[in-house]
Motif scaffolding. Sequence first.
Motif, PDB file in Angstrom:
ATOM      1  N   ALA A  40      39.559  58.036  52.475  1.00  0.00           N
ATOM      2  CA  ALA A  40      38.865  57.030  51.657  1.00  0.00           C
ATOM      3  C   ALA A  40      38.296  57.675  50.397  1.00  0.00           C
ATOM      4  N   THR A  41      37.735  58.844  50.534  1.00  0.00           N
ATOM      5  CA  THR A  41      37.191  59.560  49.376  1.00  0.00           C
ATOM      6  C   THR A  41      38.312  59.978  48.431  1.00  0.00           C
ATOM      7  N   MET A  42      39.425  60.434  48.975  1.00  0.00           N
ATOM      8  CA  MET A  42      40.570  60.783  48.136  1.00  0.00           C
ATOM      9  C   MET A  42      41.041  59.577  47.330  1.00  0.00           C
ATOM     10  N   THR A  43      41.048  58.415  47.956  1.00  0.00           N
ATOM     11  CA  THR A  43      41.461  57.196  47.260  1.00  0.00           C
ATOM     12  C   THR A  43      40.515  56.898  46.107  1.00  0.00           C
ATOM     13  N   HIS A  44      39.233  57.024  46.350  1.00  0.00           N
ATOM     14  CA  HIS A  44      38.234  56.799  45.301  1.00  0.00           C
ATOM     15  C   HIS A  44      38.444  57.795  44.151  1.00  0.00           C
ATOM     16  N   ILE A  45      38.654  59.055  44.492  1.00  0.00           N
ATOM     17  CA  ILE A  45      38.909  60.083  43.474  1.00  0.00           C
ATOM     18  C   ILE A  45      40.191  59.763  42.710  1.00  0.00           C
ATOM     19  N   ALA A  46      41.216  59.292  43.410  1.00  0.00           N
ATOM     20  CA  ALA A  46      42.497  58.968  42.763  1.00  0.00           C
ATOM     21  C   ALA A  46      42.320  57.910  41.677  1.00  0.00           C
ATOM     22  N   PHE A  47      41.494  56.909  41.932  1.00  0.00           N
ATOM     23  CA  PHE A  47      41.248  55.883  40.915  1.00  0.00           C
ATOM     24  C   PHE A  47      40.572  56.495  39.680  1.00  0.00           C
ATOM     25  N   GLU A  48      39.624  57.396  39.902  1.00  0.00           N
ATOM     26  CA  GLU A  48      38.964  58.076  38.777  1.00  0.00           C
ATOM     27  C   GLU A  48      39.965  58.934  38.012  1.00  0.00           C
ATOM     28  N   CYS A  49      40.842  59.607  38.719  1.00  0.00           N
ATOM     29  CA  CYS A  49      41.868  60.429  38.066  1.00  0.00           C
ATOM     30  C   CYS A  49      42.757  59.574  37.163  1.00  0.00           C
ATOM     31  N   GLU A  50      43.101  58.401  37.630  1.00  0.00           N
ATOM     32  CA  GLU A  50      43.916  57.493  36.816  1.00  0.00           C
ATOM     33  C   GLU A  50      43.171  57.072  35.554  1.00  0.00           C
ATOM     34  N   VAL A  51      41.892  56.784  35.691  1.00  0.00           N
ATOM     35  CA  VAL A  51      41.078  56.407  34.527  1.00  0.00           C
ATOM     36  C   VAL A  51      41.065  57.541  33.510  1.00  0.00           C
ATOM     37  N   GLN A  52      40.894  58.762  33.992  1.00  0.00           N
ATOM     38  CA  GLN A  52      40.822  59.931  33.104  1.00  0.00           C
ATOM     39  C   GLN A  52      42.202  60.437  32.675  1.00  0.00           C
ATOM     40  N   ARG A  53      43.236  59.944  33.335  1.00  0.00           N
ATOM     41  CA  ARG A  53      44.606  60.396  33.072  1.00  0.00           C
ATOM     42  C   ARG A  53      44.724  61.917  33.236  1.00  0.00           C
ATOM     43  N   HIS A  54      44.115  62.368  34.319  1.00  0.00           N
ATOM     44  CA  HIS A  54      44.108  63.794  34.651  1.00  0.00           C
ATOM     45  C   HIS A  54      44.137  63.894  36.172  1.00  0.00           C
ATOM     46  N   HIS A  55      45.066  64.650  36.710  1.00  0.00           N
ATOM     47  CA  HIS A  55      45.300  64.620  38.147  1.00  0.00           C
ATOM     48  C   HIS A  55      45.197  66.010  38.773  1.00  0.00           C
ATOM     49  N   PRO A  56      44.562  66.087  39.930  1.00  0.00           N
ATOM     50  CA  PRO A  56      44.373  67.389  40.593  1.00  0.00           C
ATOM     51  C   PRO A  56      45.601  67.822  41.377  1.00  0.00           C
ATOM     52  N   ASP A  57      45.643  69.099  41.663  1.00  0.00           N
ATOM     53  CA  ASP A  57      46.496  69.608  42.726  1.00  0.00           C
ATOM     54  C   ASP A  57      45.576  69.576  43.935  1.00  0.00           C
ATOM     55  N   TRP A  58      45.962  68.880  44.973  1.00  0.00           N
ATOM     56  CA  TRP A  58      45.077  68.776  46.121  1.00  0.00           C
ATOM     57  C   TRP A  58      45.876  68.651  47.400  1.00  0.00           C
ATOM     58  N   ASN A  59      45.192  68.944  48.499  1.00  0.00           N
ATOM     59  CA  ASN A  59      45.797  68.707  49.795  1.00  0.00           C
ATOM     60  C   ASN A  59      44.703  68.348  50.784  1.00  0.00           C
ATOM     61  N   ASN A  60      45.143  67.655  51.815  1.00  0.00           N
ATOM     62  CA  ASN A  60      44.233  67.163  52.836  1.00  0.00           C
ATOM     63  C   ASN A  60      44.794  67.541  54.199  1.00  0.00           C
ATOM     64  N   ILE A  61      43.967  68.160  55.009  1.00  0.00           N
ATOM     65  CA  ILE A  61      44.298  68.429  56.399  1.00  0.00           C
ATOM     66  C   ILE A  61      43.157  67.869  57.241  1.00  0.00           C
ATOM     67  N   TYR A  62      43.458  66.833  57.971  1.00  0.00           N
ATOM     68  CA  TYR A  62      42.521  66.088  58.797  1.00  0.00           C
ATOM     69  C   TYR A  62      41.252  65.714  58.022  1.00  0.00           C
ATOM     70  N   ASN A  63      40.159  66.444  58.196  1.00  0.00           N
ATOM     71  CA  ASN A  63      38.904  66.064  57.542  1.00  0.00           C
ATOM     72  C   ASN A  63      38.551  66.971  56.361  1.00  0.00           C
ATOM     73  N   THR A  64      39.502  67.777  55.917  1.00  0.00           N
ATOM     74  CA  THR A  64      39.245  68.734  54.838  1.00  0.00           C
ATOM     75  C   THR A  64      40.073  68.371  53.617  1.00  0.00           C
ATOM     76  N   LEU A  65      39.436  68.411  52.461  1.00  0.00           N
ATOM     77  CA  LEU A  65      40.092  68.129  51.185  1.00  0.00           C
ATOM     78  C   LEU A  65      39.924  69.335  50.271  1.00  0.00           C
ATOM     79  N   ASN A  66      41.037  69.907  49.846  1.00  0.00           N
ATOM     80  CA  ASN A  66      41.032  71.020  48.894  1.00  0.00           C
ATOM     81  C   ASN A  66      41.479  70.482  47.540  1.00  0.00           C
ATOM     82  N   ILE A  67      40.706  70.787  46.505  1.00  0.00           N
ATOM     83  CA  ILE A  67      41.008  70.307  45.155  1.00  0.00           C
ATOM     84  C   ILE A  67      41.093  71.490  44.214  1.00  0.00           C
TER      85      ILE A  67
END
Length: 95
Positions: A40-67
Motif C-alpha cells: 500500500a505504501t509502495m502504491t502511494h509512493i508510485a503516485f508521487e513518483c508519477e507526479v514528479q516524473r522521477h522513478h526509483p529503483d526499488w524492490n519489495n520482499i514481504y514487509n521490506t521495501l528497499n529504495i
Amino acid sequence: MEKLSERTIEERLDKIEGWEYVNGAIETTFEFKDFREAFATMTHIAFECEVQRHHPDWNNIYNTLNIRLSTHDAGGVTEKDFILAHAIEKIIESA
C-alpha cells in the motif's frame, strides 16, 4: 539537472535520516507490519513518483521495501533525488 558532488550529497544526507550514499545513488530501507502495508505504501509512493516524473529503483520482499534513487540522465544523484526522498519520507510518516 546537474549531478551533485559527493560532498553536497553527504551534507544533504545529514538532513534526511536513514538514507545513505552507496555506489552513485542514495538509498534506504523501510520495514512495515506486513506485505499489505508495504505494498500500500509502495502504491502511494508510485503516485508521487508519477507526479514528479522521477522513478526509483526499488524492490519489495514481504514487509521490506528497499529504495534507491539516482538520476540516470545525469549519471548520479541530483536535486530531483532529494526532492523525491523527502516526499517519500512524508508518505512514510503519514502511513
